[in-house]
Design an enzyme around this catalytic site. Structure first.
Site, PDB file in Angstrom:
ATOM      1  N   SER A 150      44.078  33.975  36.843  1.00  0.00           N
ATOM      2  CA  SER A 150      44.795  35.015  37.565  1.00  0.00           C
ATOM      3  C   SER A 150      44.459  36.418  37.038  1.00  0.00           C
ATOM      4  CB  SER A 150      46.302  34.725  37.497  1.00  0.00           C
ATOM      5  OG  SER A 150      47.023  35.563  38.345  1.00  0.00           O
TER       6      SER A 150
ATOM      7  N   ASP B 265      31.506  42.807  36.665  1.00  0.00           N
ATOM      8  CA  ASP B 265      30.795  43.378  37.812  1.00  0.00           C
ATOM      9  C   ASP B 265      30.334  44.798  37.549  1.00  0.00           C
ATOM     10  OD1 ASP B 265      31.110  41.026  39.157  1.00  0.00           O
ATOM     11  OD2 ASP B 265      32.580  41.765  40.613  1.00  0.00           O
TER      12      ASP B 265
ATOM     13  N   LYS C  73      41.800  31.018  39.881  1.00  0.00           N
ATOM     14  CA  LYS C  73      43.015  31.308  40.665  1.00  0.00           C
ATOM     15  C   LYS C  73      42.865  32.693  41.274  1.00  0.00           C
ATOM     16  CE  LYS C  73      48.027  31.939  40.397  1.00  0.00           C
ATOM     17  NZ  LYS C  73      48.013  33.368  40.809  1.00  0.00           N
TER      18      LYS C  73
END
Length: 406
Positions: free
Chosen positions: A331, A342, A356
């Site tokens: 999460s 990224d 998740k």
């Protein structure tokens, strides 16, 4: 098999009339009709009355289904062979509905709301100790640094014999914890036994606001405070983040500022076994280390797309970072890891994360006596991918994977 056809009761008829009025009253309402913040994310601000035939058909179907539920409850309540608890029946019905959804949506009944809120808030009224149950004896693992228990001289290994003159023998760990918690400023009397010295004592401790730290360091200093340097010679900092609570952002900010003042040259953030927490905390912490670009976006069936972008002010970007994750990092842990990966701000080390990629809203029911945790949206990392494992549809595009070679 003996069967009897039983007529509906006045109770059913009354509820049916109420429900009929309730379903009709739903038409034309907007977010302004729902003052609770938890509901606003579920409703469009520009919602308008739809007079088409389809909404009317949907209302009629909803009315029929609710009437079916009420009729069933009424028949069980009046005619089941044994007396039943209405609350248990309703709880079971709610759990049954949620069982048809994803595994992250659930219902917190009144009996569990206080402990649930304590976990979310990371704070409660108590004396600040961690305990374990050794052969039925509640034993102190450690008092929290600076807590009332710590100041009262309670130490690891002490056994709690009684609480307010009520024996702890035969009590469950939850019963012990609940007895120790209470109103801030109230006092609790503990009878303690120290096996190492075979001494016993009674202490009275005043409860205070206990805030459980979610950011730990590499080791304890002599005064029991945390040392956040893993390698002081090479100035490598280390943060173990246990969850993303309401105070986690402030805790990390304070620690990083302290490390910066001591010339930190690299930072390790350990998110292993971190189950996640508040979306807002993950966004704020990501923004702390990324100067610009997308942090995360969310979108759901009934929720419009929302995006969060980084801001340059206050960014810490002048030292390299590594994020440690494993299969239990989930999460909010994955939001932070994916964002920093990224943007090539941090190297991800360890195992592929849990996967998740959904967002849950906490919706208060019964004026806050119970809580519905409902999945309302999915989240997307800066690359645009949703890392949710159930949504991967057999592909291998889920979770956050370590960088190549790590």
């Amino acid at each position: 098999m003996a069967l009897r056809i039983l007529p509906p009761s006045k109770f059913t008829a009354l509820l049916t009339l109420l429900l009929l009025g309730w379903t009709h009253s739903l038409q034309g309402q907007t977010a302004a009709d729902y003052p609770q913040a938890t509901y606003q994310a579920l409703l469009q601000d520009d919602a308008t009355t739809d007079t088409s035939e389809k909404p009317q058909q949907q209302d009629e179907e909803l009315y029929a289904l609710i009437k079916l539920l009420v009729d069933t409850l009424d028949q069980i309540d009046r005619n089941y062979v044994k007396e039943v608890d209405r609350r248990e029946l309703i709880n079971g019905a709610i759990q049954g509905m949620l069982g048809k959804l994803d595994r992250h949506s659930n219902y917190i009944p009144p009996s569990n709301v206080d402990s649930f809120k304590s976990r979310v808030e990371n704070e409660f009224g108590g004396i600040g100790i961690r305990i374990r149950n050794d052969d039925g004896k509640p034993t102190i693992i450690t008092p929290m640094f600076g807590s009332p228990a710590y100041k009262a001289g309670i130490r690891p290994g002490d056994v709690i014999l009684s609480i307010n003159e009520q024996t702890t023998e035969g009590k469950s760990p939850n019963d012990i914890v609940n007895a120790l918690k209470g109103k801030i400023g109230s006092k609790v009397k503990l009878a303690l036994h120290t096996p190492s010295s075979n001494e016993s004592a009674t202490v009275e401790v005043e409860r205070s606001l206990i805030r459980v730290k979610s950011v730990l360091g590499a080791e304890r200093n002599e005064d029991d405070s945390w040392n956040y340097f893993l390698d002081e010679k090479n100035k490598i900092g280390y943060l173990l983040v246990t969850n993303f609570g309401r105070h986690t952002t402030g805790e990390i900010l304070d620690v990083v500022k302290g490390l910066k003042s001591k010339g930190v040259k690299g930072l390790i953030v350990d998110l292993r076994y971190n189950p996640g927490g508040l979306l807002s905390a993950a966004i704020q912490i990501s923004d702390m280390f990324v100067k610009e670009g997308r942090i995360v976006s969310t979108e759901g069936r009934a929720t419009p797309k929302r995006i969060w972008d980084a801001k340059a002010a206050g960014t810490f970007d002048d030292f390299p970072m590594a994020i440690l994750i494993n299969q239990f990092s989930a999460s909010a842990s994955e939001i932070l890891s994916a964002c920093l990966q990224d943007h090539e701000r941090a190297v991800i080390v360890g195992q592929r994360s849990f996967g998740k990629g959904s967002v849950q809203n906490l919706i208060e029911l019964e004026d806050g006596k119970s809580v519905l945790k409902l999945t309302t949206a999915g989240y997307f990392r800066p690359s645009g991918k949703n890392i949710d494992k159930p949504s991967a549809d057999g592909s291998d595009e889920w979770g956050v994977s370590p960088n190549n070679g790590f």
